[in-house]
Design an enzyme around this catalytic site. Structure first.
Site, short mmCIF file in Angstrom:
data_model
loop_
_atom_site.label_atom_id
_atom_site.label_comp_id
_atom_site.label_asym_id
_atom_site.label_seq_id
_atom_site.Cartn_x
_atom_site.Cartn_y
_atom_site.Cartn_z
N THR A 1 -10.75 3.91 -17.78
CA THR A 1 -10.55 3.02 -16.58
C THR A 1 -11.65 2.94 -15.39
O THR A 1 -12.60 3.90 -15.51
CB THR A 1 -9.12 3.33 -15.65
OG1 THR A 1 -9.24 4.87 -15.12
CG2 THR A 1 -8.11 3.59 -16.94
N LYS B 1 -2.83 16.71 -7.13
CA LYS B 1 -2.37 16.82 -8.19
C LYS B 1 -1.40 17.78 -8.56
O LYS B 1 -0.42 18.13 -9.20
CB LYS B 1 -3.42 16.55 -9.44
CG LYS B 1 -3.90 15.13 -9.64
CD LYS B 1 -2.48 13.90 -9.64
CE LYS B 1 -3.39 12.59 -10.14
NZ LYS B 1 -2.19 11.62 -10.24
N TYR C 1 -8.38 15.93 -4.99
CA TYR C 1 -7.74 15.26 -6.29
C TYR C 1 -7.36 16.41 -6.99
O TYR C 1 -6.01 16.41 -7.26
CB TYR C 1 -8.85 14.84 -7.17
CG TYR C 1 -8.23 14.09 -8.41
CD1 TYR C 1 -7.59 12.83 -7.93
CD2 TYR C 1 -8.35 14.58 -9.63
CE1 TYR C 1 -6.96 12.16 -9.04
CE2 TYR C 1 -7.77 13.91 -10.57
CZ TYR C 1 -7.23 12.84 -10.45
OH TYR C 1 -6.45 12.01 -11.70
N ASN D 1 2.18 6.46 -10.38
CA ASN D 1 0.89 6.10 -10.89
C ASN D 1 -0.28 6.12 -10.03
O ASN D 1 -1.15 6.45 -10.31
CB ASN D 1 0.95 5.01 -11.74
CG ASN D 1 -0.55 4.49 -12.38
OD1 ASN D 1 -1.10 5.16 -13.31
ND2 ASN D 1 -1.05 3.64 -11.81
N ASP E 1 0.79 -1.18 -0.16
CA ASP E 1 -0.02 -0.02 0.25
C ASP E 1 0.79 1.38 -0.07
O ASP E 1 1.74 1.41 0.89
CB ASP E 1 -0.85 0.03 1.28
CG ASP E 1 -1.77 0.97 1.18
OD1 ASP E 1 -1.57 2.21 0.77
OD2 ASP E 1 -3.19 0.82 1.45
N1 LIG Z 1 -8.29 7.42 -15.94
C1 LIG Z 1 -8.21 8.82 -16.31
O1 LIG Z 1 -9.00 9.46 -17.20
C2 LIG Z 1 -7.23 9.77 -15.53
C3 LIG Z 1 -7.08 11.07 -16.05
C4 LIG Z 1 -6.15 11.93 -15.37
C5 LIG Z 1 -5.26 11.34 -14.63
N2 LIG Z 1 -5.31 10.24 -14.37
C6 LIG Z 1 -4.15 9.50 -13.32
O2 LIG Z 1 -3.80 8.30 -13.91
C7 LIG Z 1 -3.30 7.29 -12.81
C8 LIG Z 1 -3.94 6.13 -13.28
O3 LIG Z 1 -5.51 6.17 -13.01
P1 LIG Z 1 -6.31 5.27 -13.61
O4 LIG Z 1 -7.36 5.75 -14.27
O5 LIG Z 1 -5.51 3.80 -14.15
O6 LIG Z 1 -6.93 4.67 -12.10
P2 LIG Z 1 -7.61 3.45 -11.47
O7 LIG Z 1 -8.20 2.50 -12.54
O8 LIG Z 1 -8.47 3.91 -10.41
O9 LIG Z 1 -6.32 2.83 -10.88
C9 LIG Z 1 -5.63 3.12 -9.56
C10 LIG Z 1 -4.55 2.54 -9.30
O10 LIG Z 1 -4.11 2.98 -8.06
C11 LIG Z 1 -3.90 2.14 -7.20
N3 LIG Z 1 -3.91 2.66 -5.88
C12 LIG Z 1 -4.62 3.66 -5.39
N4 LIG Z 1 -4.19 3.77 -3.91
C13 LIG Z 1 -3.54 3.01 -3.78
C14 LIG Z 1 -2.47 2.75 -2.65
N5 LIG Z 1 -2.74 3.43 -1.45
N6 LIG Z 1 -1.67 1.94 -2.64
C15 LIG Z 1 -1.33 1.09 -4.06
N7 LIG Z 1 -2.09 1.37 -4.84
C16 LIG Z 1 -3.07 2.32 -5.01
C17 LIG Z 1 -5.13 1.35 -7.50
O11 LIG Z 1 -5.05 0.01 -6.64
P3 LIG Z 1 -6.61 -0.82 -6.18
O12 LIG Z 1 -6.86 -1.52 -7.52
O13 LIG Z 1 -6.01 -1.61 -5.19
O14 LIG Z 1 -7.55 0.08 -5.83
C18 LIG Z 1 -5.30 1.12 -8.89
O15 LIG Z 1 -4.03 0.10 -9.30
C19 LIG Z 1 -3.76 8.13 -11.64
O16 LIG Z 1 -2.58 8.88 -11.17
C20 LIG Z 1 -4.86 9.23 -11.98
O17 LIG Z 1 -4.83 10.14 -11.16
C21 LIG Z 1 -6.32 9.28 -14.58
#
Ligand SMILES: NC(=O)c1ccc[n+]([C@@H]2O[C@H](COP(=O)([O-])OP(=O)(O)OC[C@H]3O[C@@H](n4cnc5c(N)ncnc54)[C@H](OP(=O)(O)O)[C@@H]3O)[C@@H](O)[C@H]2O)c1
Length: 246
Positions: free
Chosen positions: A181, A150, A146, A80, A59
């Site tokens: 996602t 960021k 958030y 990430n 974590d």
């Molecule tokens: N998707 C978008 O449109 C978007 C847009 C802008 C920026 N982002 C950024 O892109 C990155 C990835 O986002 P995503 O869309 O892939 O999100 P996601 O599908 O919600 O995945 C988030 C990941 O972070 C992990 N995580 C969260 N808290 C954690 C912790 N305390 N320790 C370890 N792992 C943890 C989650 O683990 P669990 O599976 O255990 O929850 C999961 O693997 C993030 O930084 C997000 O802010 C995403």
């Protein structure tokens, strides 16, 4: 593109953009490690990825777990892991949930950066990619934690560049666009701001930002070090080989 001989760590690599990034870095030849925060998600990711990468149970908010993980050096760190919660206007959310967001999205990235940097500086080089967001630079209703986290991460990117670029450390902030996602599932379910109204069909696949992240790990991206980059930038898309946006 080759990352042969490089060792990378992707935090939150068990799903979403993190999982796609693990695949892209491994596909480019790197030895890839990733974190997952539960035994179940770690097992699932291992089943999906097979022997492509090495998973670690950690974590990111657990400082001792991070210290153990970073006993080994990494050439590449992708910060990430992140959460979107709490989603709600400021009077409707709890201080505890707000603080957990900052701990996860900002403080954990600092800890990982500090632990990775010690090895990178000793070795004379390394790459750190902080996954940013448009929310770092533009407030969105219901996302105060958030956006603040960021924005802080974007300043951490600039701070690392100022302090360690001369020691061979390349750091990038990278906004991945709106990507299909689970985070976007939670955002759509909230219905609170314009991002929640974006239809799923308009979202990009996770392998697009993953390809860009892998490209940032190569020397071709050297001139961009220290910057906040956005996948929507036409020049960056062309350099990575992504199709132009409609
Ligand atoms: N998707 C978008 O449109 C978007 C847009 C802008 C920026 N982002 C950024 O892109 C990155 C990835 O986002 P995503 O869309 O892939 O999100 P996601 O599908 O919600 O995945 C988030 C990941 O972070 C992990 N995580 C969260 N808290 C954690 C912790 N305390 N320790 C370890 N792992 C943890 C989650 O683990 P669990 O599976 O255990 O929850 C999961 O693997 C993030 O930084 C997000 O802010 C995403």
């Amino acid at each position: 593109m080759t990352l042969h001989g490089k060792t990378a760590l992707v935090t939150g690599g068990n799903r979403g953009i993190g999982l796609a990034t693990v695949r892209a870095l491994a596909g480019a030849g790197a030895t890839v490690h990733f974190t997952a925060r539960s035994a179940e998600s770690l097992d699932l990711a291992r089943q999906v990825l097979g022997p492509t990468a090495t998973g670690h149970l950690a974590d990111m908010t657990d400082a001792p777990a991070l210290a153990a993980l970073f006993q080994q050096p990494f050439d590449i760190l992708v910060n990430n892991a992140a959460i979107i919660a709490p989603i709600g206007r400021i009077l409707d959310i709890s201080p505890q949930d707000w603080a957990l967001n900052i701990t996860t999205n900002l403080t954990a990235a600092f800890h990982a950066t500090q632990l990775a940097l010690r090895h990178m500086v000793a070795k004379g080089g390394g790459t750190i990619i902080n996954i940013s967001s448009g929310a770092a630079h533009r407030p969105q209703e219901g996302w105060s934690a958030y956006c603040a986290g960021k924005a802080g991460l974007a300043m951490l990117t600039r701070s690392v560049h100022m302090e360690y670029a001369a020691e061979g450390i390349r750091v990038f902030g990278f906004a991945p666009g709106v990507v299909d996602t689970d985070m976007q599932v939670a955002i759509r379910a909230s219905g609170i701001n314009p991002v929640s109204q974006i239809p799923r069909t308009a979202l990009a696949p996770a392998d697009h930002p993953a390809r860009a992240i892998a490209w940032l790990c190569t020397a071709a991206a050297d001139p961009l070090a220290g910057q906040e980059l956005d996948i929507r930038a036409p020049d960056l898309r062309a350099a990575v080989g992504l199709p132009p946006l409609a």
